[in-house]
Design an enzyme around this catalytic site. Sequence first.
Site, PDB file in Angstrom:
ATOM      1  N   TRP A   1      -2.620  -2.576  -1.653  1.00  0.00           N
ATOM      2  CA  TRP A   1      -2.612  -3.870  -1.953  1.00  0.00           C
ATOM      3  C   TRP A   1      -3.359  -5.006  -0.791  1.00  0.00           C
ATOM      4  CZ3 TRP A   1       0.107  -8.183   0.103  1.00  0.00           C
ATOM      5  CH2 TRP A   1       0.364  -9.324  -1.498  1.00  0.00           C
TER       6      TRP A   1
ATOM      7  N   LYS B   1       6.293  -4.043  -4.723  1.00  0.00           N
ATOM      8  CA  LYS B   1       7.244  -4.000  -4.525  1.00  0.00           C
ATOM      9  C   LYS B   1       8.308  -3.964  -3.292  1.00  0.00           C
ATOM     10  CE  LYS B   1      11.415  -2.156  -6.627  1.00  0.00           C
ATOM     11  NZ  LYS B   1      11.960  -3.462  -7.595  1.00  0.00           N
TER      12      LYS B   1
ATOM     13  N   HIS C   1      17.168 -36.696 -10.438  1.00  0.00           N
ATOM     14  CA  HIS C   1      16.510 -36.682  -9.055  1.00  0.00           C
ATOM     15  C   HIS C   1      15.226 -36.354  -9.067  1.00  0.00           C
ATOM     16  CE1 HIS C   1      19.907 -38.014  -7.331  1.00  0.00           C
ATOM     17  NE2 HIS C   1      20.375 -37.065  -7.822  1.00  0.00           N
TER      18      HIS C   1
ATOM     19  N   ASN D   1      -1.294   1.458   5.734  1.00  0.00           N
ATOM     20  CA  ASN D   1      -0.502   0.547   4.953  1.00  0.00           C
ATOM     21  C   ASN D   1       0.172  -0.254   5.926  1.00  0.00           C
ATOM     22  OD1 ASN D   1       1.317  -0.868   3.885  1.00  0.00           O
ATOM     23  ND2 ASN D   1       2.580   0.336   3.642  1.00  0.00           N
ATOM     24  N   GLY D   2      -0.615  -1.444   6.440  1.00  0.00           N
ATOM     25  CA  GLY D   2       0.240  -2.217   7.039  1.00  0.00           C
ATOM     26  C   GLY D   2      -1.061  -3.669   7.700  1.00  0.00           C
TER      27      GLY D   2
ATOM     28  N   ARG E   1       5.014   0.849  -5.881  1.00  0.00           N
ATOM     29  CA  ARG E   1       4.968  -0.150  -4.744  1.00  0.00           C
ATOM     30  C   ARG E   1       3.924  -1.190  -5.418  1.00  0.00           C
ATOM     31  NH1 ARG E   1       6.735   2.309  -0.358  1.00  0.00           N
ATOM     32  NH2 ARG E   1       5.192   1.451   0.925  1.00  0.00           N
TER      33      ARG E   1
ATOM     34  N   CYS F   1       0.752  -1.071   0.364  1.00  0.00           N
ATOM     35  CA  CYS F   1      -0.500  -0.013  -0.082  1.00  0.00           C
ATOM     36  C   CYS F   1       1.051   1.588  -0.097  1.00  0.00           C
ATOM     37  CB  CYS F   1      -1.124  -0.589   1.258  1.00  0.00           C
ATOM     38  SG  CYS F   1      -2.088  -1.267   1.222  1.00  0.00           S
TER      39      CYS F   1
ATOM     40  N   GLU G   1       7.470 -14.127 -12.593  1.00  0.00           N
ATOM     41  CA  GLU G   1       6.989 -12.769 -11.735  1.00  0.00           C
ATOM     42  C   GLU G   1       6.672 -12.227 -13.079  1.00  0.00           C
ATOM     43  OE1 GLU G   1      10.437 -10.911  -9.869  1.00  0.00           O
ATOM     44  OE2 GLU G   1       9.088  -9.864  -8.600  1.00  0.00           O
TER      45      GLU G   1
ATOM     46  N   GLU H   1      17.066 -17.215  -9.948  1.00  0.00           N
ATOM     47  CA  GLU H   1      16.830 -15.762 -10.009  1.00  0.00           C
ATOM     48  C   GLU H   1      16.282 -15.799 -11.798  1.00  0.00           C
ATOM     49  OE1 GLU H   1      16.408 -13.411  -8.500  1.00  0.00           O
ATOM     50  OE2 GLU H   1      15.969 -11.683 -10.025  1.00  0.00           O
TER      51      GLU H   1
ATOM     52  N   LYS I   1      12.580 -14.400 -11.964  1.00  0.00           N
ATOM     53  CA  LYS I   1      12.279 -12.783 -12.993  1.00  0.00           C
ATOM     54  C   LYS I   1      10.688 -14.208 -14.027  1.00  0.00           C
ATOM     55  CE  LYS I   1      13.135 -10.517 -11.322  1.00  0.00           C
ATOM     56  NZ  LYS I   1      13.901 -10.483 -10.247  1.00  0.00           N
TER      57      LYS I   1
HETATM   58  C1  AGP Z   1      12.153  -9.412  -6.931  1.00  0.00           C
HETATM   59  O1  AGP Z   1      12.122  -9.216  -8.732  1.00  0.00           O
HETATM   60  C2  AGP Z   1      11.200  -9.595  -5.889  1.00  0.00           C
HETATM   61  N1  AGP Z   1       9.960  -8.317  -6.467  1.00  0.00           N
HETATM   62  C3  AGP Z   1      10.941  -9.400  -4.805  1.00  0.00           C
HETATM   63  O2  AGP Z   1      11.959 -11.247  -5.045  1.00  0.00           O
HETATM   64  C4  AGP Z   1      11.979  -8.846  -4.065  1.00  0.00           C
HETATM   65  O3  AGP Z   1      13.395  -8.903  -3.935  1.00  0.00           O
HETATM   66  C5  AGP Z   1      11.774  -8.554  -2.291  1.00  0.00           C
HETATM   67  O4  AGP Z   1      10.248  -8.873  -2.107  1.00  0.00           O
HETATM   68  C6  AGP Z   1      12.598  -8.548  -1.607  1.00  0.00           C
HETATM   69  O5  AGP Z   1      12.619  -7.148  -1.247  1.00  0.00           O
HETATM   70  P1  AGP Z   1      13.636  -6.208  -0.962  1.00  0.00           P
HETATM   71  O6  AGP Z   1      14.499  -6.744  -1.270  1.00  0.00           O
HETATM   72  O7  AGP Z   1      13.178  -4.740  -1.196  1.00  0.00           O
HETATM   73  O8  AGP Z   1      13.863  -6.492   0.332  1.00  0.00           O
END
Ligand code: AGP
Length: 610
Positions: A76, A605, A506, A101-102, A27, A2, A490, A483, A487
């Site tokens: 969010w 974000k 395995h 937010n929270g 965000r 949020c 996501e 990674e 990507k």
């Molecule tokens: C990365 O593409 C993601 N959006 C997510 O995994 C992110 O890296 C994770 O939430 C950690 O965020 P931070 O590095 O701001 O702590």
Amino acid sequence: MCGIIGAISKADVLPILLDGLKRLEYRGYDSSGLAIIQEKGSLSRLRAPGKLIELERTIDASEGIHGRTGIAHTRWATHGPPTENNAHPHVSGERIALVCNGIVENHEELRNWLVDEGMDFHSETDTEVIVNLIRLHMDRGSDFMSAVRESIGALKGAYALGIVNADEPGRIIGARRGSPLIVGVGKDETYLASDISALIAHTRDFIVLENGDIVDIDQNRVTITDLDGRPQDRDMRTSTLSPRSTELGNHRHYMEKEIHEQGQAASDTLEGRITARRVLEACFGTEAKRIFDKTRAIQILACGTSYHAGLVARYWLEDLGIPCQVEIASEFLSRKHAVPRDCLVVALSQSGETIDTLSSVAYAKECGYAHSLAICNAPDSSLVRDSELVLMTHAGPEIGVASTKAFVTQLVALRLFAIVMGRRAGLDMAEESKLVRELRELPARIESALELESAIQAIAEQFANKQHALFLGRGIHYPIALEGALKLKEISYVHAEAYPAGELKHGPLALVDSEMPVVSVAPNDMQLGKLKGNIEEVRARGGKLIVFADSDTRLSSRENLQVINVASVESSIAPIIFTIPLQLLAYHVALIKGTDIDKPRNLAKSVTVE
Ligand code: AGP
């Protein structure tokens, strides 16, 4: 997660709120809304599910919403789906409006009590209990500020709040516990926001609120107190962010822009931290030498992409003789620890506001871990403020939800860290000088890797109708495969899993058929022979391989095997270089799939709730 923005001005705040909401979009959110105290002293609120454009349409279709005091929010969803009713601001008695937010952990208990006291609820959110609590206290005779204090005193959980009262135009009360909140100070204007990027078109001067702070703002005044009303002194800061640093320029997406900024970001992260031959240890802070000298082991804590950077660092550190463990922050929180002696906790976070990472660092302290180092991209974040040692990554603002340049700069920072720790385990001057030279070449090597884009664009076409993909890597490149898979999933929503190539037999080999794309990274290292064997295992089962290979590996394309040559680089920087083609692949697959690349569904974000 949020986003909050609030503003008090001598002019109409609607444009400020809308601009702020747009700047907070990165965000992650799924509904939005705003409440403004109108000139006639009434409170108007408009909300809409979906993207901001829906809120703008709602505003256009309304009778108009203007005034000099207002709050706004991107939500969010956590408690209740992203509907108009659940969107913030929440209002009680047509007079009090609140954005949050929270997460209020004891919301059920409070809701039951408030219902018994005769209060109405119109949403499924946890937030609505707060605004109703405030109104109840006001109905019972408390003034606005006292009612806020009494209400906050009853809350359990983490939150940042912005609250207005239609009977007191020109005033916003904010509060912070856990979730980030800042106050922006402009000329005859004062603001409240989740982060400074929301305000950058109006001011660079801001105050970061600490946990437990309650702030009372008007057009020219900021008063910060604690729950008991004791004044709190907080420094004014000036952001170095420029309004242009968050502009898209000629790029289609922030992710594309950020992928292409990685050479510069790596260079900025190295700037001032290395000489021709050495890493300057002072860049970790004045206490660094004392703490590093007595450090015997490292515990890395992080989430998501940052966790993958931590996994890479484990190979670097252990290769230099430093014991290192890496754990996902939320998992670290879920168990007891046998704490190694003189162990330094290294927290990795782009945002510095990821609640699991923050909580894991606090928990590590409780458990008796000796010291902490934060590697972070947000200078005013909670993580940076709470850590003993800090090394900032200089990636610049990262807007795309999918982390790219933040990851690469984390790796650069971790490389610097591995070298200074390596000295303590016997890394000599000649070796350090060689490693530093290789790091210096990194920005140029990144630029070369970016030149693979058109070849990768063509390969991405093959994913147009795919729902699944496997990623393989060995050794230090296994986290790079992780990674790459993260990507892809996501932003393109293709189900992608990464495995250490040695694990193929395995289990995951059962998934391989002619429909399954298998992406592999093949640097020219000690693992290459074994990796070639794994590649053959996949080919033999009709799997379609896409291999990003060091040009020295002499791997060449043939049936069911497409090789994209990556210019040969030193092994010390290879994981950083092999990251680039995987980011480009994910980006181009998502482009073909037509997804919302910068704001993928369901993601935020900065993950500020557990
Ligand atoms: C990365 O593409 C993601 N959006 C997510 O995994 C992110 O890296 C994770 O939430 C950690 O965020 P931070 O590095 O701001 O702590």
